[in-house]
Design a protein around this motif. Structure first.
Motif, PDB file in Angstrom:
ATOM      1  N   LYS B 513       0.822  -1.224   0.000  1.00  0.00           N
ATOM      2  CA  LYS B 513       0.000   0.000   0.000  1.00  0.00           C
ATOM      3  C   LYS B 513       0.852   1.269   0.000  1.00  0.00           C
ATOM      4  CE  LYS B 513      -3.453   2.341   2.907  1.00  0.00           C
ATOM      5  NZ  LYS B 513      -4.235   2.264   4.149  1.00  0.00           N
ATOM      6  N   TYR B 514       1.886   1.255   0.833  1.00  0.00           N
ATOM      7  CA  TYR B 514       2.716   2.465   0.965  1.00  0.00           C
ATOM      8  C   TYR B 514       3.996   2.393   0.140  1.00  0.00           C
ATOM      9  CZ  TYR B 514      -0.295   3.975   4.793  1.00  0.00           C
ATOM     10  OH  TYR B 514      -1.368   4.388   5.536  1.00  0.00           O
ATOM     11  N   ASN B 515       4.192   1.258  -0.536  1.00  0.00           N
ATOM     12  CA  ASN B 515       5.435   1.035  -1.287  1.00  0.00           C
ATOM     13  C   ASN B 515       6.650   1.371  -0.424  1.00  0.00           C
ATOM     14  OD1 ASN B 515       7.020   0.317  -3.453  1.00  0.00           O
ATOM     15  ND2 ASN B 515       7.092   2.415  -4.263  1.00  0.00           N
ATOM     16  N   CYS B 516       6.608   0.903   0.808  1.00  0.00           N
ATOM     17  CA  CYS B 516       7.679   1.252   1.739  1.00  0.00           C
ATOM     18  C   CYS B 516       8.826   0.244   1.655  1.00  0.00           C
ATOM     19  CB  CYS B 516       7.138   1.324   3.161  1.00  0.00           C
ATOM     20  SG  CYS B 516       6.404  -0.184   3.735  1.00  0.00           S
ATOM     21  N   THR B 517       9.977   0.664   2.108  1.00  0.00           N
ATOM     22  CA  THR B 517      11.159  -0.196   2.084  1.00  0.00           C
ATOM     23  C   THR B 517      11.142  -1.160   3.261  1.00  0.00           C
ATOM     24  OG1 THR B 517      12.335   1.676   1.180  1.00  0.00           O
ATOM     25  CG2 THR B 517      13.680  -0.146   1.937  1.00  0.00           C
ATOM     26  N   ALA B 518      10.683  -0.668   4.397  1.00  0.00           N
ATOM     27  CA  ALA B 518      10.688  -1.508   5.594  1.00  0.00           C
ATOM     28  C   ALA B 518       9.506  -1.123   6.483  1.00  0.00           C
ATOM     29  CB  ALA B 518      11.995  -1.342   6.358  1.00  0.00           C
ATOM     30  N   ALA B 519       9.207  -2.019   7.435  1.00  0.00           N
ATOM     31  CA  ALA B 519       8.104  -1.737   8.364  1.00  0.00           C
ATOM     32  C   ALA B 519       8.231  -2.617   9.597  1.00  0.00           C
ATOM     33  CB  ALA B 519       6.765  -2.009   7.677  1.00  0.00           C
ATOM     34  N   ILE B 520       7.710  -2.131  10.707  1.00  0.00           N
ATOM     35  CA  ILE B 520       7.532  -2.971  11.894  1.00  0.00           C
ATOM     36  C   ILE B 520       6.105  -2.760  12.386  1.00  0.00           C
ATOM     37  CG2 ILE B 520       9.954  -3.008  12.655  1.00  0.00           C
ATOM     38  CD1 ILE B 520       9.148  -0.878  14.760  1.00  0.00           C
ATOM     39  N   ASN B 521       5.627  -3.710  13.185  1.00  0.00           N
ATOM     40  CA  ASN B 521       4.276  -3.553  13.721  1.00  0.00           C
ATOM     41  C   ASN B 521       4.246  -2.361  14.677  1.00  0.00           C
ATOM     42  OD1 ASN B 521       5.879  -5.496  15.404  1.00  0.00           O
ATOM     43  ND2 ASN B 521       4.176  -5.098  16.807  1.00  0.00           N
ATOM     44  N   GLY B 522       3.039  -1.813  14.866  1.00  0.00           N
ATOM     45  CA  GLY B 522       2.954  -0.594  15.647  1.00  0.00           C
ATOM     46  C   GLY B 522       2.282  -0.754  16.992  1.00  0.00           C
ATOM     47  N   GLY B 523       1.165  -0.055  17.175  1.00  0.00           N
ATOM     48  CA  GLY B 523       0.580   0.084  18.500  1.00  0.00           C
ATOM     49  C   GLY B 523      -0.415  -0.994  18.889  1.00  0.00           C
ATOM     50  N   LEU B 580       2.857  19.776  20.386  1.00  0.00           N
ATOM     51  CA  LEU B 580       4.226  19.348  20.046  1.00  0.00           C
ATOM     52  C   LEU B 580       4.423  19.177  18.539  1.00  0.00           C
ATOM     53  CD1 LEU B 580       4.803  16.648  22.815  1.00  0.00           C
ATOM     54  CD2 LEU B 580       6.131  18.748  22.537  1.00  0.00           C
ATOM     55  N   GLY B 581       3.319  19.250  17.820  1.00  0.00           N
ATOM     56  CA  GLY B 581       3.415  19.073  16.367  1.00  0.00           C
ATOM     57  C   GLY B 581       3.668  17.628  15.983  1.00  0.00           C
ATOM     58  N   ILE B 582       3.014  16.734  16.673  1.00  0.00           N
ATOM     59  CA  ILE B 582       3.200  15.301  16.377  1.00  0.00           C
ATOM     60  C   ILE B 582       2.640  14.993  14.989  1.00  0.00           C
ATOM     61  CG2 ILE B 582       2.493  12.950  17.046  1.00  0.00           C
ATOM     62  CD1 ILE B 582       4.515  14.158  18.983  1.00  0.00           C
ATOM     63  N   ARG B 583       3.430  14.271  14.204  1.00  0.00           N
ATOM     64  CA  ARG B 583       2.973  13.943  12.843  1.00  0.00           C
ATOM     65  C   ARG B 583       2.573  12.476  12.714  1.00  0.00           C
ATOM     66  NH1 ARG B 583       7.163  11.224  10.459  1.00  0.00           N
ATOM     67  NH2 ARG B 583       9.295  11.739  11.058  1.00  0.00           N
ATOM     68  N   ASP B 584       3.346  11.597  13.366  1.00  0.00           N
ATOM     69  CA  ASP B 584       3.054  10.166  13.269  1.00  0.00           C
ATOM     70  C   ASP B 584       3.263   9.539  14.642  1.00  0.00           C
ATOM     71  OD1 ASP B 584       2.817   9.318  10.218  1.00  0.00           O
ATOM     72  OD2 ASP B 584       4.422  10.845  10.357  1.00  0.00           O
ATOM     73  N   ALA B 585       2.243   8.799  15.123  1.00  0.00           N
ATOM     74  CA  ALA B 585       2.380   8.242  16.470  1.00  0.00           C
ATOM     75  C   ALA B 585       1.416   7.081  16.691  1.00  0.00           C
ATOM     76  CB  ALA B 585       2.119   9.325  17.517  1.00  0.00           C
ATOM     77  N   VAL B 586       1.801   6.208  17.630  1.00  0.00           N
ATOM     78  CA  VAL B 586       0.907   5.124  18.074  1.00  0.00           C
ATOM     79  C   VAL B 586       0.991   5.049  19.600  1.00  0.00           C
ATOM     80  CG1 VAL B 586       1.261   3.764  15.965  1.00  0.00           C
ATOM     81  CG2 VAL B 586       2.704   3.334  17.978  1.00  0.00           C
ATOM     82  N   CYS B 587       0.107   4.235  20.178  1.00  0.00           N
ATOM     83  CA  CYS B 587       0.136   4.037  21.628  1.00  0.00           C
ATOM     84  C   CYS B 587       0.252   2.554  21.964  1.00  0.00           C
ATOM     85  CB  CYS B 587      -1.151   4.582  22.256  1.00  0.00           C
ATOM     86  SG  CYS B 587      -1.158   6.363  22.394  1.00  0.00           S
ATOM     87  N   PHE B 588       0.790   2.287  23.137  1.00  0.00           N
ATOM     88  CA  PHE B 588       0.810   0.908  23.642  1.00  0.00           C
ATOM     89  C   PHE B 588       0.481   0.956  25.130  1.00  0.00           C
ATOM     90  CE2 PHE B 588       3.237  -3.128  24.684  1.00  0.00           C
ATOM     91  CZ  PHE B 588       2.230  -3.935  24.174  1.00  0.00           C
TER      92      PHE B 588
END
Lengths: 136, 718
Positions: B513-523, B580-588
């Motif tokens: 979907k994002y044509n990304c190079t790498a990824a890890i699981n998030g929140g 704080l101008g957060i652009r990308d974030a998750v919670c755990f």
């Protein structure tokens, strides 16, 4: 008795073998658990505190762990100073956070509510009781 | 001479020597002679004597071979000659003297159910070379393979008690091989053989013999040829099944692939080998569980003996691979021959006891008995597993190691599917105390000076502006991906509208979907019983500068601000995040901030005691902005997993000044597109998910699960 057939001979042999195997396993597993527990940092710390530090002869600790002191300090003066500081006070310890990789655990010796010393311990040996091999 | 010993003479196209032989036998005192005309042509019929009270001639229209002719005579005696005590078989070409026949007959006295062979001496100069060589070769083969020392395996002068005739009728073969098979049967059935030396007579270089050198030799050696073929077929089957199993199962079985494929291949090839040996090599009459059990009782230890001896000898000789192969060839050849002997005399032996025991057992085996025994076996096996598991669990809970007990309880409680297990063995209060103790956090404050300096050439061998590092720790395997430019990190979401989403996305879908190079699981996401669909995240979530989810839950918050700095904070609100101008974030889950920078002080939130081990995912950032993505394997025998303190330890050692724990367990995943090509990793060693780009070893029995958020790494801008 009707159970003289080959099937029952094998069946009861297997059950007997399992019972013997289980007993052997529990003995081996029990001794493995003992060794595992004895190797835990808390146990090592506790032994260090009770056997080495609380013995009163702190100079022996200095010699045992090759701690460098100034040439003006003697074993007697160190023991006297340590006794004076710890008189009527409780000696405790706490294991602490990682201070540096591979230098766990850390011992914080406390006299009363004051931190008296800090000591980092490096693993002397690592023994794998069950080695399942490396994939990489 | 006892008149109840019958002389049997099989004959094909005889000359006048047949009549001389018959006359000689009568003169020697034999009173009953049976001649079998084995399909002789008309020109030779005149050489057969006429039947009378002493002589019986059985004519067969077609030639069937010496073995078949002897069987005809045996059958005739059993049916028509109740007075017969024994038989002597004699060749009709004058090679056997009446005196030798009489000597063999005399040797039957007191032999019981044994056999007498009239054996020639082949050392004389008048013995034709082909006969000498043929007999020596066969004797040698019998000695080596069967352990039978017979000086003349091809002799036609043999004497048997009549009680042995039913066994002789069961021997396979119609031509010259019958006499060889007869000897093998004797060995298999434990029939004793007595040798009687006889005169060696070769008339006209044995020219009148009907022995065909090639066809009959092949028939005589059929047993050893078939034994070789049986092994060869099993070998080919073994290799083929191994290849197929590796092809079909290799990727999914990972490191166990070779072992599993070998086991499957050996299981199938051994069944083939057993059946060919039983029916074609040793001609064992009856099927029995005993034979199968004995076969495996031989085959399994033999496999270990072979492997052990090859290892031992190769080790002692410090053998090169080639020499080791030669050693294996020699050892396996010896075992091959020894095996034949053991299979003949033990595995496929047809003793009276075996037969009767087999019949006795078969009679008892009704369908009900089979069902009852199957249920009993399966039930007992299950009970054994249960007893073993319960014993081990009780030992862990009440045994000498509290550390292992605590770790096991925490591990079980951390996984949704196993949360209920600890209270089966421990009181709930004890379990709660263990969990509460593990959640105690000590804060250590260290300075930035405590960090080692990064090597100047650290990025020289980077690929795509990233570095993939394999960790091989004592307790776990792990994977670190260093991303130099934090601008490349963002949060990828499974849905544009979580409110209406039904399920999350798999990591491969996100990569696409994002044509990304790498990824890890998030929140975090709702995951009751490990059955969550991963549709919606939990806690404040940002992606691409937008707040994409806010359910009002207070959690540990990990996100990148407008300056690409990783912010790790407990209980962040939307207002604070926006400020704080957060652009990308998750919670755990709360309490998962691991490292937090506050000016020059770095706080390490280490657990007071060891936490459980599991698959872990974490994100951290160095002071220079480099992002550290960490995933570890866990809950497997070769990687039990990392504790919270292990993760902090790793993050500090790689220079993290801010770090937080993300969702772990079955959510722990790291994707890196084509990393195996970039790092020259042998792709055939990877499982099917890894071949699609997954770096860690995901549990093979589940698909990489669907989850709502990922930290993704976009392509490097050059």
């Amino acid at each position: 008795m009707k159970t003289h057939s080959l099937f029952y001979k094998i069946y009861f042999s297997a059950v007997a073998l399992f019972a013997v195997g289980l007993i052997v396993f529990l003995f081996v597993f029990g001794s493995w658990l003992k060794a595992y527990e004895a190797a835990q940092p808390e146990q090592i710390m506790s032994a260090f505190m009770n056997n080495d530090v609380k013995g009163g002869k702190i100079s022996a600790v200095k010699d045992k762990y090759h701690i460098n002191v100034s040439k003006y300090e003697t074993n007697d003066s160190i023991d006297k100073a340590f006794s004076a500081v710890t008189k009527d006070k409780e000696l405790t310890f706490a294991s602490s956070a990682i201070k540096a990789r591979r230098l766990r655990p850390c011992l914080l010796g406390e006299i009363g509510r004051q931190q008296a010393y800090e000591r980092l311990f490096k693993a002397r040996q690592q023994k794998a009781l069950f080695d399942f091999g490396n994939r990489f | 001479m006892a008149n109840n010993i019958y002389v049997i003479i099989p004959s094909l196209n005889p000359d006048e020597k047949l009549k001389n032989t018959v006359r000689g036998m009568l003169d020697a005192g034999f009173e009953k002679i049976i001649i079998v005309n084995d399909g002789s042509d008309k020109a030779h019929l005149e050489n057969f004597p006429h039947s009378d009270e002493n002589i019986t001639v059985i004519h067969r229209r077609q030639n069937h071979g010496k073995g078949a002719a002897l069987k005809v005579a045996f059958r005739h005696i059993l049916r028509n000659c109740p007075d017969a005590a024994g038989v002597v078989t004699v060749d009709g070409d004058g090679q056997h003297s009446p005196q030798d026949a009489a000597a063999c007959a005399a040797a039957l006295d007191g032999i019981g159910k044994g056999a007498v062979l009239g054996c020639r001496d082949f050392s004389g100069e008048d013995v034709p070379k082909r006969s000498r060589m043929g007999n020596h070769t066969t004797s040698w083969v019998f000695k080596v393979l069967c352990g039978m020392e017979i000086s003349d395996t091809q002799t036609g002068l043999r004497a048997f008690p009549v009680s042995l005739l039913p066994l002789l009728l069961s021997v396979k073969g119609d031509r010259f091989e019958y006499e060889t098979n007869m000897l093998l049967k004797f060995r298999q059935c434990g029939v004793k053989i007595k040798e009687v030396p006889i005169e060696t007579v070769y008339i006209e270089e044995n020219a009148t013999s009907h022995f065909r050198p090639i066809q009959d030799s092949l028939r005589i050696y059929r047993f050893i040829i078939v034994y070789f073929l049986s092994s060869a077929i099993s070998f080919v089957a073994d290799l083929s099944v191994f290849y197929l199993a590796m092809k079909l199962l290799g990727a999914s079985l990972g490191k166990w692939a070779e072992l599993t494929a070998t086991a499957i291949a050996r299981a199938i090839s051994s069944v083939i080998n057993y059946n060919i040996n039983r029916t074609k090599v040793f001609n064992a009459d009856s099927k029995s569980h005993g034979k199968l059990a004995r076969y495996y009782a031989l085959a399994i230890p033999q496999m270990f003996i072979s492997a052990g001896l090859v290892t031992l000898v190769s080790h002692l000789l410090k053998a090169t691979p080639f020499l080791a192969t030669v050693i294996k060839l020699i050892i396996d050849t010896v075992i091959f021959f020894v095996n034949y002997r053991i299979q003949q005399t033990w595995v496929f032996a047809e003793t009276k006891e075996n037969k009767s025991a087999g019949k006795k057992n078969r009679k008892k085996l009704t369908a009900g008995t089979v069902v009852k025994r199957t249920l009993l076996s399966v039930g007992t096996a299950l009970a054994m597993v249960l007893v073993f598991v319960i014993s081990a669990a009780l030992m862990i809970c009440y045994g000498p190691s509290k550390s292992l007990r605590n770790m096991t309880v925490i591990m079980a409680k951390e996984a949704s599917a196993t949360k209920w297990i600890p209270t089966l063995f421990l009181p709930a209060s004890a379990v709660n105390k263990i969990i509460a103790d593990s959640e105690k956090v000590n804060v250590d404050v260290i300075g930035t000076d405590d960090y080692g300096k990064t090597a100047a050439d650290e990025w020289d061998d980077a690929v795509d502006g990233m570095k993939l590092i394999y960790l091989n720790e004592p307790k776990f395997k792990g994977y670190i991906l260093l991303v130099r430019d934090p601008k490349r990190i963002s949060v990828g979401t499974s849905s544009e509208n979580y409110a209406s989403a039904a399920a999350g996305a798999r990591i491969f879908d996100i990569a696409q979907k994002y044509n990304c190079t790498a990824a890890i699981n998030g929140g975090e996401f709702a995951d009751a019983g490990g059955q969550g669909t991963g549709a919606k995240p939990m806690g404040l979530t940002y992606s691409g500068g937008k707040n994409v989810w806010n359910d009002g839950l207070k959690r540990s918050f990990f996100g990148f601000d407008k300056n690409d700095k990783l912010v790790c904070r407990e209980g962040m609100t939307k207002a604070e995040a926006d400020k704080l101008g957060i652009r990308d974030a998750v919670c755990f889950q709360t309490g998962n901030v691991l490292i937090q920078q506050n000016g020059d002080d770095i706080k390490l939130f280490h657990a007071d005691s060891d936490t459980g081990t599991a698959q872990r995912t974490a994100i951290g950032q160095r002071a220079d902005g480099t992002v550290i993505l960490l995933v570890t394997d866990g809950r497997s025998v070769d990687s039990i997993g990392a504790t919270r303190n292990d993760v902090i330890d790793l993050m500090v050692s790689y220079g993290a000044v801010n770090a937080g724990m993300l969702d772990g367990g079955s959510s722990a995943m790291m994707y890196y597109r084509n990393y195996f090509d970039k790092y020259s990793i042998d792709k055939s060693q990877l499982d099917s998910y890894q071949q699609k780009g997954l770096v860690n070893r995901y549990k093979a029995f589940t698909n990489p699960r669907r989850i709502p958020t990922y930290f993704i790494v976009s392509e490097e801008k050059k």
